[in-house]
Write a protein that holds these residues in place. Structure first.
Motif, PDB file in Angstrom:
ATOM      1  N   ASP A 143      10.082  70.506-103.885  1.00 36.65           N
ATOM      2  CA  ASP A 143      11.158  70.112-102.973  1.00 36.65           C
ATOM      3  C   ASP A 143      11.662  71.278-102.127  1.00 36.65           C
ATOM      4  OD1 ASP A 143      11.017  67.543-103.917  1.00 36.65           O
ATOM      5  OD2 ASP A 143      12.757  67.709-105.246  1.00 36.65           O
ATOM      6  N   ASP A 144      11.657  72.479-102.690  1.00 37.69           N
ATOM      7  CA  ASP A 144      12.143  73.640-101.938  1.00 37.69           C
ATOM      8  C   ASP A 144      11.278  73.953-100.724  1.00 37.69           C
ATOM      9  OD1 ASP A 144      14.218  73.946-103.726  1.00 37.69           O
ATOM     10  OD2 ASP A 144      13.219  75.497-104.909  1.00 37.69           O
ATOM     11  N   LYS A 147      11.876  71.541 -96.466  1.00 30.21           N
ATOM     12  CA  LYS A 147      12.560  71.853 -95.203  1.00 30.21           C
ATOM     13  C   LYS A 147      11.734  72.793 -94.341  1.00 30.21           C
ATOM     14  CE  LYS A 147      16.964  73.196 -93.150  1.00 30.21           C
ATOM     15  NZ  LYS A 147      16.295  73.968 -92.060  1.00 30.21           N
ATOM     16  N   THR A 148      11.087  73.777 -94.974  1.00 35.24           N
ATOM     17  CA  THR A 148      10.260  74.715 -94.210  1.00 35.24           C
ATOM     18  C   THR A 148       9.144  73.980 -93.498  1.00 35.24           C
ATOM     19  OG1 THR A 148      10.731  76.478 -95.795  1.00 35.24           O
ATOM     20  CG2 THR A 148       8.818  76.784 -94.368  1.00 35.24           C
ATOM     21  N   ALA A 150       9.091  70.695 -92.789  1.00 35.68           N
ATOM     22  CA  ALA A 150       9.668  69.760 -91.820  1.00 35.68           C
ATOM     23  C   ALA A 150      10.041  70.476 -90.527  1.00 35.68           C
ATOM     24  CB  ALA A 150      10.895  69.070 -92.421  1.00 35.68           C
ATOM     25  N   ASP A 151      10.642  71.659 -90.651  1.00 31.22           N
ATOM     26  CA  ASP A 151      10.998  72.437 -89.455  1.00 31.22           C
ATOM     27  C   ASP A 151       9.756  72.798 -88.647  1.00 31.22           C
ATOM     28  OD1 ASP A 151      13.645  72.302 -90.166  1.00 31.22           O
ATOM     29  OD2 ASP A 151      13.742  74.329 -91.002  1.00 31.22           O
ATOM     30  N   ILE A 176      12.684  64.412 -96.950  1.00 29.37           N
ATOM     31  CA  ILE A 176      12.874  65.413 -95.891  1.00 29.37           C
ATOM     32  C   ILE A 176      11.664  65.439 -94.964  1.00 29.37           C
ATOM     33  CG2 ILE A 176      13.059  67.902 -95.443  1.00 29.37           C
ATOM     34  CD1 ILE A 176      14.722  68.081 -98.045  1.00 29.37           C
ATOM     35  N   SER A 179      11.533  62.319 -92.795  1.00 29.38           N
ATOM     36  CA  SER A 179      12.593  62.272 -91.776  1.00 29.38           C
ATOM     37  C   SER A 179      12.136  62.857 -90.444  1.00 29.38           C
ATOM     38  CB  SER A 179      13.835  63.021 -92.271  1.00 29.38           C
ATOM     39  OG  SER A 179      13.595  64.423 -92.342  1.00 29.38           O
TER      40      SER A 179
END
Length: 206
Positions: A143-144, A147-148, A150-151, A176, A179
């Motif tokens: 999970d960590d 975001k990296t 996704a960005d 994430i 999204s």
């Protein structure tokens, strides 16, 4: 022949016959592959378009560098599939990805790639390579890392399909990733069809 598939050990039998110039698709499955011989072949074959390698470990850093450079220097190879080659053992994606930006289709699924390689993978995606299809399914992402990734996906305008199924991500991380489709509606994202609670997270297939 325009397509040739080699089961294990056939490489040793065929030897130099692989120098045939008219092969456009080559599949190497559980061969105990000599990557340096393959690298030499790639440097001399002007027609190869697709290369599929399954179950052939690549763990040596210098060899991985030379192999990926040969792929990158090819004017014709558009698709590379490398699965179950243990690329994550020595963090080889960091070495290989910068040379693979001109591929249209790249599949590095099920290679024991871990979070250590996420920065290099994110940099690769964000650099807007020519790839239309990317598959990193079956690797050890958590999970960590979501975001990296996704960005990075939001910075990519070429990608049409991205697969990240069967990782260690929970619904939180997968959510994430999915999204991203809110801003990249044309991008197909596969990030595990069934969540931990049985809910369907994504129906698009890569």
């Amino acid at each position: 022949f325009d397509k040739i598939e080699l089961p294990w050990a056939v490489m040793d039998i065929l030897g130099t016959s692989l120098a045939m110039k008219n092969i456009t698709q080559l599949s190497l499955t559980y061969n105990n592959l000599d990557y340096m011989s393959l690298t030499n072949y790639l440097e001399t074959n002007p027609n190869l378009r697709e290369l599929r390698i399954v179950g052939n470990p690549l763990e040596d850093v210098p060899t991985a560098l030379q192999f990926s450079e040969a792929i990158g220097n090819s004017e014709h190879i558009q698709k590379l599939e490398m699965k179950q080659c243990y690329l994550g053992k020595n963090e080889l994606p960091q070495i290989m990805l910068p040379h693979l930006k001109f591929l249209k289709n790249l599949n590095l699924g099920y290679n024991d790639i871990t979070s250590k390689d996420i920065p290099s993978i994110a940099d690769f995606i964000a650099s807007n390579p020519e790839a239309k299809y990317l598959n990193f399914s079956g690797n050890e992402f958590c999970d960590d890392d979501a975001k990296t990734l996704a960005d990075a996906l939001l910075k990519n305008s070429n990608l049409e399909s991205f697969s990240l199924s069967s990782t260690d991500m929970t619904d939180k991380g997968r959510g994430i990733i999915i999204s991203v489709k809110e801003k990249r509606q044309k991008m197909k994202i596969a990030c595990d069809n069934i969540g931990n609670n049985g809910s369907r997270l994504e129906t698009d297939a890569p």
